[in-house]
Every structure is written in C-alpha cells, then in structure tokens.
Design a protein around this motif. Structure first.
Motif, PDB file in Angstrom:
ATOM      1  N   LYS A 125       0.812  -1.213   0.000  1.00 25.30           N
ATOM      2  CA  LYS A 125       0.000   0.000   0.000  1.00 25.30           C
ATOM      3  C   LYS A 125       0.849   1.269   0.000  1.00 25.30           C
ATOM      4  CE  LYS A 125      -4.175  -1.879   2.082  1.00 25.30           C
ATOM      5  NZ  LYS A 125      -5.208  -1.712   3.139  1.00 25.30           N
ATOM      6  N   ASP A 126       2.150   1.096   0.225  1.00 23.79           N
ATOM      7  CA  ASP A 126       3.046   2.255   0.246  1.00 23.79           C
ATOM      8  C   ASP A 126       4.347   1.895  -0.469  1.00 23.79           C
ATOM      9  OD1 ASP A 126       1.829   4.336   2.389  1.00 23.79           O
ATOM     10  OD2 ASP A 126       1.453   2.288   3.066  1.00 23.79           O
TER      11      ASP A 126
ATOM     12  N   ASN B 200      -0.860   4.688   1.185  1.00 27.49           N
ATOM     13  CA  ASN B 200      -2.140   4.178   1.698  1.00 27.49           C
ATOM     14  C   ASN B 200      -2.974   3.538   0.591  1.00 27.49           C
ATOM     15  OD1 ASN B 200      -1.467   5.247   4.242  1.00 27.49           O
ATOM     16  ND2 ASN B 200      -2.345   7.223   3.708  1.00 27.49           N
ATOM     17  N   GLY B 201      -2.290   2.913  -0.376  1.00 26.26           N
ATOM     18  CA  GLY B 201      -2.981   2.200  -1.445  1.00 26.26           C
ATOM     19  C   GLY B 201      -3.463   3.063  -2.592  1.00 26.26           C
ATOM     20  N   HIS B 202      -3.111   4.350  -2.564  1.00 32.33           N
ATOM     21  CA  HIS B 202      -3.582   5.253  -3.619  1.00 32.33           C
ATOM     22  C   HIS B 202      -2.419   6.009  -4.239  1.00 32.33           C
ATOM     23  CE1 HIS B 202      -7.778   4.643  -2.463  1.00 32.33           C
ATOM     24  NE2 HIS B 202      -7.395   4.790  -1.203  1.00 32.33           N
TER      25      HIS B 202
END
Length: 320
Positions: A134-135, A152-154
C-alpha cells in the motif's frame, strides 16, 4: 465484483509514446491476450490517431467477443483528474487534448488516463513486485526518469493531477544543465540513460586508458557503458557508481517524505544490475535517519519491460 464476473471481462491498455503507441487486450490476471502498435506521429490531428487506434483494435475485439471493462491510457503529461493530455512536448497534438473523452466516445467504453509513470506504478501494484503493498515508490529509469508514488494504497496525484515528478527534483543544486527543461542538477540529468551517457563521456576524459575511449562520441550510450563495465573498465564502473550515489541520495529524500515499504526500480537502466543497485542501496541507507534505515526494500520490477506499459495502462481500467 466476483472473480466469475472478472473472468468474463477484458481491459484495453494503451501506452502512448512520442513515436509509437502500443495497445493490448488484458485479462484480470495480467495476461496480454493480443497486442499491437500504431504510429503516434502519423497525423497532427488527434481524431485521425483515434480512428487509427479504433481500426487496429476492432478486429481484435471482434475475435475475443468479450465484455470490455474499460480502457486505460498511459501518456506523457496525462492528467488523471481531467482525462486530458496537457502540453506534451514530444507528442504531435499541441495544447490541451481531451483524450479520455475522445477515446471513450469512439469506443463506447469508459476511458481512464494518467501519465506513463503513474500507469507503471499501478501495473506494478496489480501485477508486479508491489502486489499487496500500500506504500511504495516506482522509479522508471529510461531515456528520462519517471515516478509514481503510492501511499495508503492510492496514487498521489496532487491537487492538479501532476504530482510525482521526482525525476525533476534538484539533487545537485547548480549542477548539470538539463537538455530539455533547463533545470540545473535534476535527478533526470544524472540517472536517466541520457544522464549516464553524459557521465560516461566525462569519465573517459579522466581515465585515458578506458575502453570508452575506443568509441566515437556518438557511439557511447548506457549499453556500451555496461558492456565496458563487464570487461572491468574502471571508467565505466565509476560511471555507474557515481550514478548510483546520486540515485541513492535522492531515494533517501523520497523515503523520508513518504516512508514507503519499497522502492521499485524499472526501465532499461536497471539492466546494469549490481553495478548500479549496490551503490544506490549504499548511499540510500547512508543518507537516511536511523528511524528509516533497513526498513525499505530496494527491488527491481517484476514486469517484463516490453509488456509493462500495456499492463500498467490496462490496470487503470480494473481499478476504476
């Protein structure tokens, strides 16, 4: 959505380059079922380009007769928020081009656009070395230096869609003049294949017995530098050590910014292997605060270089 639903769907991945555009039909496991390419620079009219793309893909879509989940496009200066390509210097279409809208309307399928480095990061997260992470930060080392930052997955896009231009951060203030941007001392000016070539030309002046001096100025490139390093040439090895030092120092800064689990390196430059990886890791760790040391994996991409652009673009369709 169930796996059964996914198994009946395919995505189209499109990678737009300055000379050629690659496209492929991809399933949810990251298998490219069919692919091809068309010239990007055939026409200054983007609508003609989209017509060529549609003509090339139509028989492929008819052959597989599957539901298309969506179309993902990776392109220089592609803006995820607006779906537009904005002032891309190496593309034939000038100004702001609403590419996602035009492609979506032509194919009758939702189209998602981002820049090529961000597309690579999404592909790595879905199909490659960053699966389950996610990071992480994706660094593409090719003709230039691109990057995609995932937190954070984005993906981090910033307020305007253009975040993540780590290749243009200044790592040597007042240093080497960038051949295109005019910036002095940017990461790309040193750690791209172009930058390595420039460093090698400087190094061979210091090492008069270097094998690099057997080549004409225009014959030297990063591949030649690697071949000379393999033969034990000190100038070539020092070129990679110096490049790795600068890359490692830059990565230390990036780590202290977002504290990633890993940094994934991708692109033609990584074919140099340990010549560049070892000094990169050394100088990365050396320049980190103790709380960050020995925590961040430095890994090479698991995606095939020839397929990565299509896979990365197609991954946009799956996540949208």
């Amino acid at each position: 959505m169930s796996l059964l639903d996914l198994s009946n769907e395919l995505a189209i991945g499109i990678d737009i380059g300055g000379t050629n555009t690659k496209y492929g039909l991809v399933n949810h496991r990251g298998e490219i079922l069919a692919q091809g390419d068309i010239p990007t620079d055939r026409s200054p009219d983007v609508n003609e380009f989209i017509n060529d793309l549609h003509t090339a893909l139509t028989p492929i879509l008819a052959e597989f007769n599957a539901k298309i989940r969506g179309i993902g496009v990776g392109a220089p200066n592609g803006n995820y928020y607006t779906g537009t390509i904005e002032y891309a210097p190496n593309l034939p279409w000038k100004g702001i081009i609403p590419l996602a809208q035009l492609i979506g309307e032509k194919f009758g399928v939702d189209c998602t656009l981002t820049n090529d480095a961000n597309a690579a990061a999404v592909g790595e997260m879905m199909y490659g070395a960053a699966r389950g992470m996610k990071d992480f930060i994706m660094i593409t080392l090719g003709t230039g230096v691109g990057s995609g930052i995932v937190a954070n997955g984005h993906l981090i896009y910033g307020h305007d869609g253009f975040a993540g231009e780590l290749g243009h951060t200044i790592i040597r203030p007042g240093g080497r003049l960038h051949w295109s941007t005019g910036a002095e001392g940017s990461l790309e000016a040193y750690c791209s294949a172009t930058g390595i070539t420039l460093t090698a030309k400087e190094m061979r002046q210091k090492y008069k017995d270097s094998l690099l001096n057997n080549y004409k100025e225009e014959e030297i490139n990063s591949k030649v530098v690697y071949e000379c390093a393999e033969k034990g040439d000190e100038a070539a090895k020092e070129t990679f050590r110096f490049t790795g030092q600068i890359l490692g120092e830059a990565l230390a800064n990036f780590i202290m910014f977002s504290s990633p689990e890993a940094i994934v390196l991708f692109g033609g430059v990584i074919k140099a292997g340990d010549y560049i990886l070892n000094p990169t890791r050394e100088y990365m760790e050396k320049n980190l605060l103790p709380i960050f040391r020995d925590k961040v994996a430095l890994v090479f991409s698991e995606l095939k270089e020839a397929d990565a652009a299509i896979l990365g673009a197609s991954a946009l369709a799956w996540e949208s």
